[in-house]
Design an enzyme around this catalytic site. Structure first.
Site, PDB file in Angstrom:
ATOM      1  N   TYR A  24       3.325  -1.741  -5.101  1.00 24.83           N
ATOM      2  CA  TYR A  24       2.057  -1.573  -5.542  1.00 24.83           C
ATOM      3  C   TYR A  24       2.067  -1.766  -7.064  1.00 24.83           C
ATOM      4  CZ  TYR A  24      -1.914   1.274  -6.949  1.00 24.83           C
ATOM      5  OH  TYR A  24      -3.217   1.594  -7.841  1.00 24.83           O
TER       6      TYR A  24
ATOM      7  N   ARG B 285       4.954   2.122  -2.660  1.00 19.05           N
ATOM      8  CA  ARG B 285       4.618   2.595  -3.886  1.00 19.05           C
ATOM      9  C   ARG B 285       5.685   3.863  -4.454  1.00 19.05           C
ATOM     10  NH1 ARG B 285      -1.417   5.125  -5.026  1.00 19.05           N
ATOM     11  NH2 ARG B 285      -1.413   4.629  -7.205  1.00 19.05           N
TER      12      ARG B 285
ATOM     13  N   HIS C 264       1.037   2.290   9.799  1.00 21.03           N
ATOM     14  CA  HIS C 264       1.736   2.976   8.969  1.00 21.03           C
ATOM     15  C   HIS C 264       3.234   3.282   9.835  1.00 21.03           C
ATOM     16  CE1 HIS C 264      -1.101   3.937   6.200  1.00 21.03           C
ATOM     17  NE2 HIS C 264      -2.081   4.918   6.931  1.00 21.03           N
TER      18      HIS C 264
END
Ligand code: A3P
Length: 273
Positions: A165, A100, A81
Site C-alpha cells: 500500500y 500494508r 482475502h
C-alpha cells in the site's frame, strides 16, 4: 468470518482459469484501490458509472461462491482475502497481492469493523478491544501474519505481483504502470490514458464516489475510503500497544522481513514506545 460458510466452502472448490485475475489482500490493506486500478487499466480508464458497484464487477470469492464466479465473463476479476494456500491456483492465473503495514492496517480495520454494525455488532467498540483481537488474530478473515507470510513466500513467483500500500501511495504512477505491465497492458506510452487512470484512482476521486465501493455506512461512522494516510496509526496507538505489536511482528515474521518492507514505519514504532 462474516460470510455464510456455504459460500466459503463453495469458494474453495473454484477452479482458477488461466485468464483469471485475482486481487488478494488481508482486510484494509488497499484491496479496493488496486481493484479499481485493475478495472481502469482493463477498461480504457473508463470509471465505474454511478449505478455500478465494484463488488458486482469484481466480486469477493468467499462471499459469492464458485457459481457466481463461473458466471463472470473472461477475464474474470476476483477479489479474495484467503491466504495463498487456500486460494484457487493455476500456474497461469495472475495474482496481485497488496500488503500494508500492520499498524495502519489495525487502525483501518478498527474503523471498518465499527462501521458495519449489522455485520459485526461493534459500533461502540473501543480501539483497545479491537487491538486485542487483532493481535490475537481473532478478527474477520483471521490472522494478519498468517495471510501476509503465506503470500510473501510467493512474492517472486512469475504469476504473482506483490505490492505494498505504501509503495502505491508513494508513487501511484509507477504502481499503475507495473500493474499494467503485469496484466500485459503496457500503456506507458499513452500519456492521456495514464493520466485518466491516475485521476480516477486518486484518493479524492475515489472518496467522492463512496457508494461504488461499499454498502452504505451509518452517517456517524467514518467513510469506507476513509483517510488514506501512511503512518496515521501513531495517533491511535498507545506506546504499550506499539510495543506489543512490535513484539508480535518479531515473533511472527516467519521468513518475511517486515522491517525491510516498511523501514520507516518500524523506525517510527521504535521511537513511539
Ligand atoms: P484507511 O482506513 O486507512 O483510510 P480495503 O480496500 O482493503 O478495505 O482498504 C481500505 C483502505 O484503503 C482505507 O484505508 C482506504 O481509505 C484506503 N484507500 C482506498 N482507496 C484509496 C486511494 N485511492 N488512495 C489511498 N488510500 C485508499
Amino acid at each position: 468470518m462474516g460470510f455464510p460458510s456455504k459460500a466459503l466452502l463453495s469458494a474453495l472448490q473454484y477452479r482458477a482459469e488461466p485468464s483469471d485475475i485475482f486481487v488478494s489482500a488481508y482486510p484494509k490493506c488497499g484491496m479496493t484501490w488496486v481493484q479499481n486500478i485493475v478495472y481502469l487499466i482493463l477498461g480504457d480508464a473508463i470509471p465505474l458509472a454511478a449505478e455500478q458497484r465494484m463488488t458486482e464487477l469484481f466480486p469477493h470469492l468467499e462471499e459469492v461462491g464458485k457459481d457466481s464466479i463461473n458466471a463472470l465473463p473472461a477475464p474474470r476479476l476476483i477479489k479474495t482475502h484467503l491466504p495463498f494456500v487456500m486460494t484457487p491456483y493455476h500456474p497461469k492465473t495472475r495474482y496481485i497481492y497488496v500488503a500494508r503495514n500492520p499498524f495502519d492496517c489495525a487502525v483501518s480495520f478498527f474503523h471498518h469493523t465499527r462501521g458495519f454494525p449489522k455485520h459485526y455488532d461493534f459500533a461502540d467498540g473501543t480501539f483497545e478491544d479491537f487491538f486485542e483481537c487483532f493481535v490475537a488474530g481473532e478478527v474477520d478473515f483471521g490472522d494478519y501474519f498468517d495471510n501476509l507470510t503465506s503470500w510473501y513466500a510467493h512474492k517472486d513467483d512469475q504469476n504473482v505481483l506483490f505490492l505494498t500500500y505504501e509503495s502505491i501511495k508513494l508513487d501511484l504512477c509507477r504502481a499503475v504502470l507495473s500493474i499494467g505491465k503485469f496484466l500485459g497492458h503496457d500503456f506507458s506510452q499513452n500519456e492521456s490514458l495514464v493520466e485518466m487512470v491516475l485521476h480516477h484512482s486518486s484518493f479524492s476521486s475515489m472518496s467522492e464516489n463512496q457508494d461504488r465501493w461499499s454498502s452504505p455506512r451509518p452517517e456517524n461512522m467514518p467513510a469506507f475510503i476513509r483517510k488514506g494516510v501512511v503512518g496515521d496509526w501513531v495517533n491511535q496507538f498507545s506506546p504499550e500497544q506499539t510495543r506489543c505489536l512490535l513484539e508480535k511482528c518479531s515473533r511472527r515474521e516467519q521468513g518475511c522481513n517486515l522491517e525491510a518492507l516498511w523501514p520507516d514505519i518500524f523506525a517510527m514504532a521504535r521511537q513511539h514506545c
